[in-house]
Design an enzyme around this catalytic site. Sequence first.
Site, PDB file in Angstrom:
ATOM      1  N   ASP A  25      21.539  26.216 -19.769  1.00  0.00           N
ATOM      2  CA  ASP A  25      22.579  25.893 -21.052  1.00  0.00           C
ATOM      3  C   ASP A  25      22.221  25.692 -22.666  1.00  0.00           C
ATOM      4  OD1 ASP A  25      25.740  25.330 -21.264  1.00  0.00           O
ATOM      5  OD2 ASP A  25      24.939  23.083 -21.771  1.00  0.00           O
ATOM      6  N   ASP A  27      25.194  24.573 -25.378  1.00  0.00           N
ATOM      7  CA  ASP A  27      25.220  22.610 -25.699  1.00  0.00           C
ATOM      8  C   ASP A  27      25.411  21.951 -24.943  1.00  0.00           C
ATOM      9  OD1 ASP A  27      26.558  23.330 -28.241  1.00  0.00           O
ATOM     10  OD2 ASP A  27      28.453  24.333 -27.065  1.00  0.00           O
ATOM     11  N   ARG A  34      27.545  22.065 -29.780  1.00  0.00           N
ATOM     12  CA  ARG A  34      27.971  22.502 -31.618  1.00  0.00           C
ATOM     13  C   ARG A  34      26.853  22.167 -32.007  1.00  0.00           C
ATOM     14  NH1 ARG A  34      28.882  26.278 -31.161  1.00  0.00           N
ATOM     15  NH2 ARG A  34      29.875  26.466 -32.845  1.00  0.00           N
ATOM     16  N   ARG A 139      37.974  35.627 -26.229  1.00  0.00           N
ATOM     17  CA  ARG A 139      36.888  36.391 -26.032  1.00  0.00           C
ATOM     18  C   ARG A 139      36.315  37.396 -25.173  1.00  0.00           C
ATOM     19  NH1 ARG A 139      34.387  30.174 -24.950  1.00  0.00           N
ATOM     20  NH2 ARG A 139      34.758  29.973 -27.655  1.00  0.00           N
ATOM     21  N   ARG A 150      40.523  24.870 -32.659  1.00  0.00           N
ATOM     22  CA  ARG A 150      39.375  25.420 -32.728  1.00  0.00           C
ATOM     23  C   ARG A 150      38.403  24.950 -34.069  1.00  0.00           C
ATOM     24  NH1 ARG A 150      36.973  25.755 -28.647  1.00  0.00           N
ATOM     25  NH2 ARG A 150      34.994  26.111 -29.865  1.00  0.00           N
ATOM     26  N   ARG A 157      36.818  16.060 -33.680  1.00  0.00           N
ATOM     27  CA  ARG A 157      35.834  16.877 -32.748  1.00  0.00           C
ATOM     28  C   ARG A 157      35.752  16.053 -31.288  1.00  0.00           C
ATOM     29  NH1 ARG A 157      33.178  21.226 -30.298  1.00  0.00           N
ATOM     30  NH2 ARG A 157      34.435  22.989 -30.466  1.00  0.00           N
ATOM     31  N   SER A 195      38.231  21.803 -25.485  1.00  0.00           N
ATOM     32  CA  SER A 195      39.044  23.181 -24.601  1.00  0.00           C
ATOM     33  C   SER A 195      38.721  22.978 -23.874  1.00  0.00           C
ATOM     34  CB  SER A 195      38.202  23.883 -26.061  1.00  0.00           C
ATOM     35  OG  SER A 195      36.844  24.458 -25.742  1.00  0.00           O
ATOM     36  N   ASP A 197      38.288  26.724 -21.700  1.00  0.00           N
ATOM     37  CA  ASP A 197      37.943  28.322 -21.036  1.00  0.00           C
ATOM     38  C   ASP A 197      38.748  28.151 -19.369  1.00  0.00           C
ATOM     39  OD1 ASP A 197      35.730  27.946 -23.057  1.00  0.00           O
ATOM     40  OD2 ASP A 197      33.941  27.885 -21.454  1.00  0.00           O
ATOM     41  N   ASP A 238      24.074  27.665  -7.153  1.00  0.00           N
ATOM     42  CA  ASP A 238      24.044  28.488  -6.216  1.00  0.00           C
ATOM     43  C   ASP A 238      22.485  28.846  -5.868  1.00  0.00           C
ATOM     44  OD1 ASP A 238      24.958  32.294  -7.382  1.00  0.00           O
ATOM     45  OD2 ASP A 238      23.103  31.642  -6.336  1.00  0.00           O
TER      46      ASP A 238
HETATM   47  O1  M1P Z   1      29.625  25.752 -23.895  1.00  0.00           O
HETATM   48  C1  M1P Z   1      30.184  24.290 -23.486  1.00  0.00           C
HETATM   49  C2  M1P Z   1      32.120  24.858 -24.232  1.00  0.00           C
HETATM   50  O2  M1P Z   1      31.405  25.015 -25.688  1.00  0.00           O
HETATM   51  C3  M1P Z   1      32.383  25.235 -26.158  1.00  0.00           C
HETATM   52  O3  M1P Z   1      33.858  23.960 -26.295  1.00  0.00           O
HETATM   53  P1  M1P Z   1      33.798  22.480 -27.715  1.00  0.00           P
HETATM   54  O4  M1P Z   1      34.253  23.572 -28.944  1.00  0.00           O
HETATM   55  O5  M1P Z   1      34.826  22.444 -26.149  1.00  0.00           O
HETATM   56  O6  M1P Z   1      33.409  22.055 -27.473  1.00  0.00           O
HETATM   57  C4  M1P Z   1      33.210  26.630 -25.904  1.00  0.00           C
HETATM   58  O7  M1P Z   1      32.738  27.207 -27.045  1.00  0.00           O
HETATM   59  C5  M1P Z   1      33.007  26.535 -24.366  1.00  0.00           C
HETATM   60  O8  M1P Z   1      33.901  27.785 -24.647  1.00  0.00           O
HETATM   61  C6  M1P Z   1      32.244  26.419 -23.455  1.00  0.00           C
HETATM   62  O9  M1P Z   1      32.785  25.915 -22.542  1.00  0.00           O
END
Ligand code: M1P
Length: 262
Positions: A25, A27, A34, A139, A150, A157, A195, A197, A238
């Site tokens: 993964d 983030d 981010r 997307r 966003r 944030r 956010s 998804d 999984d």
């Molecule tokens: O990778 C985790 C999430 O990162 C972003 O979330 P946020 O902007 O809320 O911190 C988004 O890119 C989201 O799609 C992604 O799942």
Amino acid sequence: MSISVHDQYPPLNDRPIKNTVCLFDVDGTLTPARRSVSPEMLALLQKLRNKVAIGFVGGSDLVKQQEQLGVNGANVIDMFDYCFAENGLTAYRQGVALPSNNFVRWLGEEKYKVMANFILHHIADLDIPVKRGTFIEFRNGMINVSPIGRNASIQERNEFEAYDKIHGVRKELVEKLKEKFADYGLTYSIGGQISFDVFPQGWDKTYCLQHVQKEFETIHFFGDKTYQGGNDYEIFEDSRTIGHTVTKPEDTIEELKKLFDL
Ligand code: M1P
């Protein structure tokens, strides 16, 4: 014939640890949320890539992963054997694009429009401390919905995340959408800070496994949101993967050092 960056590493079928791929993964696992990847993580990934195949699987689009991982002008597509943006809807194997799919083609324009209107009405009526721009990000394989928008800054944030922990703004909207669009066959995932998804059922991170399952016997997955409701949950659980829960990039580094003797 030009030499590709991928040729600097042993061929995929001839790495010292055979038939094995490590998927990460982004983030909270390879980078802070981010933010950019650290030099220490980059160095470790290079060492790891000499032993096993490596790839990332992120919810965001490739542009964002390029920003976070492709520091100092590096091209993210060259840094990993597999790049899975948008859960694998955008996919590369050693720099070559793999077949893609599309959310709106799957759902249909009319159904999407009804849903987008519902979301925007709901957000318009929300009385939250701060609103910025881009409340729905469109997307390839999903839409990303953000009540604050966003365009929020890092500080905004963090503040929204804290506010949402108390007020459950995202959770409430997700519940409404689940009820209103129960027949749409969609999955909702609150993965980040501001956010959530929305994507077709099965288009979670397990979507990318179709691209690696034939080539590798062992698929390790590392993620921080591996709990139920988190966007790493499905791939972590999984049966095709060996799941590893990490708490932050430093933890990923420790885990990799231990597991692969780096
Ligand atoms: O990778 C985790 C999430 O990162 C972003 O979330 P946020 O902007 O809320 O911190 C988004 O890119 C989201 O799609 C992604 O799942």
